[in-house]
Every structure is written in C-alpha cells, then in structure tokens.
Design a protein around this motif. Sequence first.
Motif, PDB file in Angstrom:
ATOM      1  N   LEU A 184     -14.188   3.653  -0.506  1.00  0.00           N
ATOM      2  CA  LEU A 184     -13.378   3.118  -1.597  1.00  0.00           C
ATOM      3  C   LEU A 184     -12.094   2.586  -0.995  1.00  0.00           C
ATOM      4  N   MET A 185     -11.849   1.294  -1.165  1.00  0.00           N
ATOM      5  CA  MET A 185     -10.647   0.657  -0.617  1.00  0.00           C
ATOM      6  C   MET A 185      -9.838   0.099  -1.781  1.00  0.00           C
ATOM      7  N   ASP A 186      -8.696   0.683  -2.045  1.00  0.00           N
ATOM      8  CA  ASP A 186      -7.859   0.311  -3.187  1.00  0.00           C
ATOM      9  C   ASP A 186      -6.763  -0.635  -2.710  1.00  0.00           C
ATOM     10  N   GLU A 187      -6.964  -1.940  -2.944  1.00  0.00           N
ATOM     11  CA  GLU A 187      -6.021  -2.984  -2.537  1.00  0.00           C
ATOM     12  C   GLU A 187      -5.536  -2.783  -1.101  1.00  0.00           C
ATOM     13  N   PRO A 188      -6.449  -2.748  -0.136  1.00  0.00           N
ATOM     14  CA  PRO A 188      -6.068  -2.434   1.245  1.00  0.00           C
ATOM     15  C   PRO A 188      -5.173  -3.485   1.897  1.00  0.00           C
ATOM     16  N   PHE A 189      -5.223  -4.729   1.432  1.00  0.00           N
ATOM     17  CA  PHE A 189      -4.434  -5.792   2.050  1.00  0.00           C
ATOM     18  C   PHE A 189      -3.336  -6.297   1.114  1.00  0.00           C
ATOM     19  N   GLY A 190      -2.963  -5.500   0.143  1.00  0.00           N
ATOM     20  CA  GLY A 190      -2.049  -5.970  -0.895  1.00  0.00           C
ATOM     21  C   GLY A 190      -0.590  -6.036  -0.487  1.00  0.00           C
ATOM     22  N   ALA A 191      -0.186  -5.310   0.552  1.00  0.00           N
ATOM     23  CA  ALA A 191       1.235  -5.189   0.874  1.00  0.00           C
ATOM     24  C   ALA A 191       1.628  -5.942   2.133  1.00  0.00           C
ATOM     25  N   ILE A 192       0.838  -6.963   2.511  1.00  0.00           N
ATOM     26  CA  ILE A 192       1.154  -7.712   3.731  1.00  0.00           C
ATOM     27  C   ILE A 192       1.239  -9.205   3.420  1.00  0.00           C
ATOM     28  N   ASP A 193       1.810  -9.950   4.355  1.00  0.00           N
ATOM     29  CA  ASP A 193       2.043 -11.369   4.117  1.00  0.00           C
ATOM     30  C   ASP A 193       0.715 -12.127   4.065  1.00  0.00           C
ATOM     31  N   PRO A 194       0.712 -13.305   3.414  1.00  0.00           N
ATOM     32  CA  PRO A 194      -0.546 -14.022   3.189  1.00  0.00           C
ATOM     33  C   PRO A 194      -1.299 -14.389   4.465  1.00  0.00           C
ATOM     34  N   ILE A 195      -0.580 -14.757   5.534  1.00  0.00           N
ATOM     35  CA  ILE A 195      -1.259 -15.162   6.770  1.00  0.00           C
ATOM     36  C   ILE A 195      -1.974 -13.973   7.396  1.00  0.00           C
ATOM     37  N   THR A 196      -1.238 -12.848   7.522  1.00  0.00           N
ATOM     38  CA  THR A 196      -1.846 -11.646   8.088  1.00  0.00           C
ATOM     39  C   THR A 196      -2.990 -11.164   7.207  1.00  0.00           C
ATOM     40  N   ARG A 197      -2.807 -11.292   5.901  1.00  0.00           N
ATOM     41  CA  ARG A 197      -3.839 -10.859   4.955  1.00  0.00           C
ATOM     42  C   ARG A 197      -5.131 -11.627   5.177  1.00  0.00           C
ATOM     43  N   GLU A 198      -5.019 -12.938   5.356  1.00  0.00           N
ATOM     44  CA  GLU A 198      -6.212 -13.759   5.564  1.00  0.00           C
ATOM     45  C   GLU A 198      -6.914 -13.373   6.857  1.00  0.00           C
ATOM     46  N   VAL A 199      -6.125 -13.134   7.910  1.00  0.00           N
ATOM     47  CA  VAL A 199      -6.710 -12.735   9.193  1.00  0.00           C
ATOM     48  C   VAL A 199      -7.450 -11.408   9.056  1.00  0.00           C
ATOM     49  N   LEU A 200      -6.815 -10.444   8.382  1.00  0.00           N
ATOM     50  CA  LEU A 200      -7.437  -9.133   8.213  1.00  0.00           C
ATOM     51  C   LEU A 200      -8.700  -9.215   7.351  1.00  0.00           C
ATOM     52  N   GLN A 201      -8.669 -10.065   6.335  1.00  0.00           N
ATOM     53  CA  GLN A 201      -9.868 -10.250   5.513  1.00  0.00           C
ATOM     54  C   GLN A 201     -11.031 -10.744   6.369  1.00  0.00           C
ATOM     55  N   THR A 260     -21.580   0.402   2.286  1.00  0.00           N
ATOM     56  CA  THR A 260     -21.299   0.074   0.896  1.00  0.00           C
ATOM     57  C   THR A 260     -19.814   0.335   0.657  1.00  0.00           C
ATOM     58  N   ILE A 261     -19.101  -0.683   0.178  1.00  0.00           N
ATOM     59  CA  ILE A 261     -17.654  -0.583   0.006  1.00  0.00           C
ATOM     60  C   ILE A 261     -17.285  -1.006  -1.413  1.00  0.00           C
ATOM     61  N   ILE A 262     -16.578  -0.144  -2.102  1.00  0.00           N
ATOM     62  CA  ILE A 262     -16.001  -0.494  -3.399  1.00  0.00           C
ATOM     63  C   ILE A 262     -14.580  -0.956  -3.125  1.00  0.00           C
ATOM     64  N   PHE A 263     -14.320  -2.223  -3.367  1.00  0.00           N
ATOM     65  CA  PHE A 263     -13.079  -2.873  -2.966  1.00  0.00           C
ATOM     66  C   PHE A 263     -12.302  -3.244  -4.226  1.00  0.00           C
ATOM     67  N   VAL A 264     -11.157  -2.627  -4.416  1.00  0.00           N
ATOM     68  CA  VAL A 264     -10.352  -2.867  -5.620  1.00  0.00           C
ATOM     69  C   VAL A 264      -9.285  -3.919  -5.318  1.00  0.00           C
ATOM     70  N   THR A 265      -9.189  -4.925  -6.167  1.00  0.00           N
ATOM     71  CA  THR A 265      -8.160  -5.945  -5.987  1.00  0.00           C
ATOM     72  C   THR A 265      -7.849  -6.602  -7.323  1.00  0.00           C
ATOM     73  N   HIS A 266      -6.605  -7.094  -7.465  1.00  0.00           N
ATOM     74  CA  HIS A 266      -6.220  -7.889  -8.628  1.00  0.00           C
ATOM     75  C   HIS A 266      -6.301  -9.393  -8.336  1.00  0.00           C
ATOM     76  N   ASP A 267      -6.649  -9.736  -7.086  1.00  0.00           N
ATOM     77  CA  ASP A 267      -6.687 -11.122  -6.628  1.00  0.00           C
ATOM     78  C   ASP A 267      -8.126 -11.626  -6.727  1.00  0.00           C
ATOM     79  N   ILE A 268      -8.392 -12.533  -7.684  1.00  0.00           N
ATOM     80  CA  ILE A 268      -9.755 -13.004  -7.886  1.00  0.00           C
ATOM     81  C   ILE A 268     -10.261 -13.764  -6.672  1.00  0.00           C
ATOM     82  N   ASP A 269      -9.369 -14.484  -5.970  1.00  0.00           N
ATOM     83  CA  ASP A 269      -9.790 -15.192  -4.757  1.00  0.00           C
ATOM     84  C   ASP A 269     -10.264 -14.206  -3.694  1.00  0.00           C
TER      85      ASP A 269
END
Length: 272
Positions: free
Chosen positions: A55-72, A85-94
């Motif tokens: 279960l990953m609750d907004e794991p990339f939510g607190a970092i800058d957009p460039i780093t976030r894209e790289v980590l994704q 199997t990963i349940i990934f929680v996010t408010h970002d539809i993209d």
Amino acid sequence: GWEDDRIRKRVDDLLELTGLDPDVNRDKYPRQLSGGQQQRVGVARALGADPPILLMDEPFGAIDPITREVLQDEFLEIQKRISKTIIFVTHDIDEAIKMGDRVAILREGTLVQYDTPDTLLARPKNRFVRDFVGADRQLKRLGLLRVRELMVKDSPVVSLRQSAEDARRAIESAGVKSAFVVDEDGVLRGWVDREGLRENPDSLLDAMSEGDFREIGVRQSATAREALSAMVARGFRITPVVNEKGVLVGNITLRALQELAEQGWAEGEPAS
C-alpha cells in the motif's frame, strides 16, 4: 531475527534496486539524503520483508515535479522486476493513469468507477468522473502508450571514433538530415547534421552538437504524451530514445505522434 550477513545483503540488494549505490549510501542518516533519495529509501523499506501486497499512500506527493516524474519512471521499471500487487493512492489523475493497470475513483468513500485507464478516459461513467479526469481526456489517452511501442529502432548513428566523412555517408545513405552520435558504450552524446558537416568538414567533434542524453532524448519508458510535450518544448521534429543508462535505442518523430493524435479516438471507441 535475521543474521547480520543476510540483513546486509538484503539492504544492498534493495539499494541497488532503487538506484542507490550501497557503498555510498548504506551507512547514511536520512538528513544526509536528498528528498528524492529519501523517497527511494521509503520504497526500499516497504519491500524489505518481501510482502505480497504493498500500500503506497501518495508516495511521490511531497517532491518537485521533475524528481517526481523521474521516480515514477524508475518505479515502473522496478515494478516490472518485482511483479508486486500495489495499491497506489493519489489525488493526481495523471499519475493514476500513468502508474495504474486499473484505476478506482472514489467519491466520499463510495466507489464510482473502477476500470482500466483507457476505459476510464474513453467512457467516464458520469459527470463526476468526466470532470475529474478533465476535458483533455482524449489527450490524456496519449499517456497510455509508451515510447518503446512507437519508436523506430534503426536510427542513423555514428560513433565518436568515426570521422566526419563517415557521418556524411551515414546521413546520405539514410536519406535524412542528421545522425545521432554515441560513445563507445552506445550512450547518446549529441547529433550531427548536414549544416554542421559543411561548416566543419574535417572534424566530427567540431561538426556535432553535444548534449546530455537527459536533455535531448526521451526515455523508452516515457509516455507518448510526455514525448510530445518534450518535443514541442525543445522544437525537435525527431527525438532520440534512450534507456535508463542513456544508451540510444531508437528514435521517435513528431509526425508519428501527430498522426496518433489525429486518429481522434472517437468518444466511446477503444484505442487501437
């Protein structure tokens, strides 16, 4: 209850999996790591006991957009290897569309729609879902295709060790205006075009335009939408495609992406 040697091996394996050199990072404190490195350690810790479900609750939510894209992108590569199997929680539809095989949209604790990203974008169940995914949902569907699925593999290429004449022949034989330049390991180092060769006919190094592969290329794991955005921003009509180490693996053209977008994907029809 693990033995020390087993613990150290597991730590080193997870650090390598998440792109952190064990020799450099295994003994560091959190304050000695960047935000992006801390996020990677968080992923490594979650994988430590090899759980069947994460279960990953907004794991990339607190970092800058460039780093976030790289980590994704890196996390998607990791997911291919670990097959969890990963349940990934996010408010970002993209982010949900990019990361998920299936997406569940909730409203006040109630499940509104649960579908594949393509079905969600093509056939939103009601106005709430339609508004949530956004008016540009047809463009978002470009985010479902990976560059590796669209790229051409036989790019005109010359090595840094070759001559300007070799580059000229490669360009002419391919019937193109430019060729990519790679080093002895196949890593993208720039490109050379006809104009550069006319101005510097005797030196490939002088004729070429140098550039970091992160700046002039797109990853093969990137989406078609990300590639289109990068090409428009850079003004490129043809862009080299690289793997995570910067090795040239192909190219993608602006025309190919335009043709894909022009297919229209009429409302309610599945993508081809």
